[in-house]
Design a protein around this motif. Structure first.
Motif, PDB file in Angstrom:
ATOM      1  N   ALA A   1      48.383  79.527  52.114  1.00 22.87           N
ATOM      2  CA  ALA A   1      48.013  78.501  51.145  1.00 22.87           C
ATOM      3  C   ALA A   1      46.552  78.082  51.302  1.00 22.87           C
ATOM      4  O   ALA A   1      46.124  77.095  50.722  1.00 22.87           O
ATOM      5  CB  ALA A   1      48.924  77.287  51.292  1.00 22.87           C
TER       6      ALA A   1
ATOM      7  N   GLY B   1      44.935  77.302  54.207  1.00 24.87           N
ATOM      8  CA  GLY B   1      44.635  76.437  55.340  1.00 24.87           C
ATOM      9  C   GLY B   1      44.410  77.254  56.602  1.00 24.87           C
ATOM     10  O   GLY B   1      44.115  78.447  56.538  1.00 24.87           O
TER      11      GLY B   1
ATOM     12  N   ARG C   1      46.712  64.733  53.744  1.00 23.67           N
ATOM     13  CA  ARG C   1      47.272  65.330  52.522  1.00 23.67           C
ATOM     14  C   ARG C   1      46.930  64.391  51.380  1.00 23.67           C
ATOM     15  O   ARG C   1      47.695  63.475  51.091  1.00 23.67           O
ATOM     16  CB  ARG C   1      48.793  65.433  52.629  1.00 23.67           C
TER      17      ARG C   1
ATOM     18  N   ARG D   1      39.784  72.516  48.575  1.00 24.79           N
ATOM     19  CA  ARG D   1      39.985  73.947  48.800  1.00 24.79           C
ATOM     20  C   ARG D   1      39.042  74.433  49.890  1.00 24.79           C
ATOM     21  O   ARG D   1      39.415  75.215  50.757  1.00 24.79           O
ATOM     22  CB  ARG D   1      39.742  74.688  47.488  1.00 24.79           C
TER      23      ARG D   1
ATOM     24  N   TRP E   1      42.410  71.667  52.885  1.00 24.12           N
ATOM     25  CA  TRP E   1      43.386  70.568  52.829  1.00 24.12           C
ATOM     26  C   TRP E   1      44.317  70.822  51.665  1.00 24.12           C
ATOM     27  O   TRP E   1      43.892  71.225  50.597  1.00 24.12           O
ATOM     28  CB  TRP E   1      42.692  69.224  52.596  1.00 24.12           C
ATOM     29  N   ARG E   2      45.587  70.538  51.889  1.00 24.08           N
ATOM     30  CA  ARG E   2      46.540  70.689  50.791  1.00 24.08           C
ATOM     31  C   ARG E   2      46.860  69.327  50.195  1.00 24.08           C
ATOM     32  O   ARG E   2      47.030  68.357  50.925  1.00 24.08           O
ATOM     33  CB  ARG E   2      47.824  71.356  51.294  1.00 24.08           C
TER      34      ARG E   2
ATOM     35  N   GLU F   1      51.725  75.046  38.808  1.00 23.85           N
ATOM     36  CA  GLU F   1      52.094  74.036  39.804  1.00 23.85           C
ATOM     37  C   GLU F   1      53.485  73.476  39.495  1.00 23.85           C
ATOM     38  O   GLU F   1      54.345  73.379  40.362  1.00 23.85           O
ATOM     39  CB  GLU F   1      51.054  72.913  39.764  1.00 23.85           C
TER      40      GLU F   1
ATOM     41  N   ARG G   1      46.611  77.931  42.644  1.00 24.33           N
ATOM     42  CA  ARG G   1      45.381  77.936  43.433  1.00 24.33           C
ATOM     43  C   ARG G   1      44.379  78.933  42.867  1.00 24.33           C
ATOM     44  O   ARG G   1      43.191  78.650  42.745  1.00 24.33           O
ATOM     45  CB  ARG G   1      45.710  78.272  44.884  1.00 24.33           C
TER      46      ARG G   1
END
Lengths: 298, 375
Positions: free
Chosen positions: A31, A33, B16, B37, B41-42, B253, B262
């Protein structure tokens, strides 16, 4: 039940923890990270305060949250992760199946308890998902057991000396992998905790509750991947390397595929998938079982 | 450093963030998404998941109130970042660095937690007394949940209880009115939940609120409200390809396909930078997904009759997605689409669909409220 060495009991938590971290790290890297992200996230959730909704059912939420990893660990005791299972039950396959069904209750309770519409819908989605995947899943398990003529996980693993069950029961193997992501409500079958519900059944879980719930989900994924090895991939059999290492390698490979499936497919909704499950998967697994039955009788 | 400080640093290292965009906050949102990005970080999907709320643009009164409700319940340690429109990447990076510092600041977090504990837990009564937020509505609890913070329809969650408040009054739990009931599509008497989607919700068009009446997870009625508009020209004016990539990302999403979302965001930012790498490959990848097609076919179909009435192209979510992909890879002429028709047709499309489908339908129409009212 056969006696298991003490080291199997000691080794199991370590093996599970290692694989859970590997799964979470792989998902984080895929993802965008880093591989240390699960560590940061774990600490973040540990120190995070809990928030609560209005009029929640805290007892039931906690039961649901704790039951998730508990069911996974109890399922893991029949899986020969380090070569020998902690408890090599004569009905190991049935035990594994029973523990996996505990998850239905766990997810539903966690979703229901928060007194949130999103959580409630997420919980119900998982019950619907259970109705879709459980029968094909059970037929896939039974097919492997039929091929070996035993419900003991160890005997199924060692019945594949010549040919892996994955090779001559491909349908059962594929259905098993599908139901593995379904029971862990992960990736393409992660709609119960979907983004369209802002997290679904887990929407209101905060701090340590969320940590235990998410860790439980990874544990389920790990245990499902580990179970695929004795059922379909020849257990600890393999050239050169020691058996326990083969088990770990095969488990890791299956786990990687399961984790990666999230990148590959969007979420499958049960209002569509249910039809496919009952009209395609159930007949296909039954047919597979028939073929295996005929071969075994021969 | 003591153990506490080390833990606090670790906990703050990868927040987050929960990103909220005002109607005029598109530019800031894109800057934030690019920076997230870059840092790996998500983003969080719900306020319960986060400790960091990032507000992009300048919210109007109603959205600001919604953000305030969400913020009040964000679990500590927490930090909030406000980015008024037109924020440069450097400003965003600095603001996020500052947030990490605040998240790791034990003294500040402790006094914040003490202040919140002193203020007490939110209830409908306290909201009436202190906030004047209009919780006097018949369906109490909706306002609070209405901000899309996942607490939607609190007090209505007890779907299975057969109390109805008629024969034996058991009293309202936590001072909340019980859900009223109505016949569902199969003629069963079921509880009706009032669950608003937006204006603060993940992967949701900025400035939009849709009030749903749900039975189970089936939408019985939908009421569309424009909470705010950006005013002036839309951010997307003259950037139709980037806008379509943004829309595809949001749809992905909602469809539970984060990898596609993404990639769409990366390409969108590249296109805005004047590059266009791999648009064809992207459109092929998404267009060939049998699973996405399977899940979107026949959902939210604009019938010929509806198309005539509202001046929209015919087709379902899958067809609208195909239309966007054609504009992205150059098979069709990119065009700016007015959002008025999409808003007008939404209530009819949402009637009778499942909640997940409703999210897909909204995402597939993706009304753009970043400009003033379109003709």
């Amino acid at each position: 039940m056969r006696e298991s060495p003490v080291w199997a009991v000691v080794a199991l938590p370590f093996a599970l923890a290692l694989l859970v971290y590997a799964a979470a790290a792989l998902d984080a890297v895929l993802a965008g990270g880093g591989f240390r992200d699960p560590l940061y996230e774990g600490v973040r959730l540990l120190v995070q305060q809990r928030r609560r909704t209005l009029a929640p059912d805290r007892l039931l939420t906690r039961i649901g949250v704790v039951a998730l990893p508990l069911a996974a660990v109890l399922g893991a005791v029949v899986v020969p992760l380090g070569g020998r299972a902690v408890a090599d039950l004569t009905v190991g396959v049935v035990w594994f199946n029973a523990m996996e069904v505990v998850v239905w209750g766990a997810v539903w309770l966690a979703g229901w308890g928060a007194n949130s519409a999103y959580g409630l819908v997420g919980g119900y989605r998982f019950v619907a998902q259970g109705l879709a995947y459980e029968l094909p899943h059970m037929f896939a398990l039974i097919t492997a057991a039929l091929g070996a003529g035993s419900l003991r996980v160890d005997e199924i693993a060692h019945a594949q000396g010549g040919l892996w069950f994955a090779v001559w029961m491909p349908v059962a193997f594929a259905v098993y992998l599908l139901s593995a992501v379904a029971m862990a409500f992960w990736g393409p079958l992660g709609h119960p905790a979907g983004n369209d519900l802002a997290g679904g059944a887990a929407v209101e879980l905060t701090g340590p509750d969320r940590l235990v719930f998410l860790a439980g989900r990874y544990l389920l994924l790990v245990v499902a991947a580990a179970m695929a090895v004795p059922l379909f991939l020849g257990g600890d059999g393999g050239p050169l390397l020691p058996g326990w290492l083969w088990t770990l390698l095969k488990t890791g490979a299956v786990l990687a595929v399961l984790v990666w499936s999230r990148q590959w497919l969007p979420a499958l909704r049960m209002d569509r998938f249910m039809t496919a499950a009952w009209t395609v998967l159930i007949p296909a697994t039954l047919l597979q079982m028939l073929v295996v039955g005929i071969v075994v009788l021969d | 450093m003591g153990v506490r400080e080390v833990l606090a640093r670790y906990a703050a290292a990868r927040p987050r963030p929960f990103v909220v965009a005002a109607a005029d906050g598109t530019r800031a949102r894109l800057a934030v998404e690019a920076e997230l990005r870059r840092r790996g970080w998500r983003a969080a999907a719900s306020p319960a998941e986060t400790g960091l709320v990032v507000v992009c643009g300048e919210p109007g009164a109603e959205l600001a109130e919604a953000v305030e409700v969400v913020w009040r319940d964000v679990p500590g340690p927490r930090a909030r970042v406000d980015l008024p429109g037109g924020t440069s990447p450097e400003d965003v990076a600095r603001a996020l660095d500052g947030a990490v510092e605040r998240l790791a600041d034990l003294d500040a977090q402790r006094s914040d937690a003490q202040a919140r504990a002193a203020a007490g837990f939110w209830t409908p009564e306290s909201a009436d007394e202190h906030e004047g937020m209009g919780h006097g509505h018949a369906e109490m609890g909706d306002e609070h949940g209405g901000m899309g913070n996942g607490q939607a329809g609190m007090g209505h969650g007890h779907g299975g209880h057969d109390m109805g408040g008629h024969a034996h009054h058991m009293g309202a739990p936590a001072g909340l009115a019980m859900a009223e009931r109505a016949d569902d599509r199969d003629g069963l008497r079921l509880d009706v939940l009032h669950v608003p989607l937006g204006p603060v919700l993940n992967a949701w068009p900025a400035g939009l609120r849709v009030d749903l009446s749900l039975q189970g997870d089936v939408v019985q009625a939908a009421d569309v409200t424009v909470v705010e508009r950006g005013g002036g020209g839309s951010f997307w004016g003259g950037r139709p390809v980037a806008r379509r990539l943004d829309s595809v990302g949001r749809l992905a999403e909602v469809a539970g396909w984060p990898a596609a979302a993404r990639r769409a965001a990366e390409l969108r930012d590249a296109v805005l930078d004047g590059r266009s790498p791999g648009l064809d490959a992207f459109a092929r990848w998404i267009g060939r997904s049998w699973a996405l097609r399977w899940m979107t076919r026949g959902v939210g179909t604009v019938t010929p009759e509806l198309a005539g009435r509202y001046g929209l192209p015919e087709g379902d979510v899958a067809a609208r997605l195909d239309g966007w992909l054609a504009q992205i890879d150059g098979r069709a002429v990119p065009r700016d689409e007015p959002s008025g028709a999409a808003l007008a047709v939404l209530p009819e499309l949402l009637d009778g669909v499942e909640l997940g489908e409703a999210r897909l339908i909204v995402a597939s129409l993706d009304p753009d409220l970043s400009g003033g009212a379109d003709a």
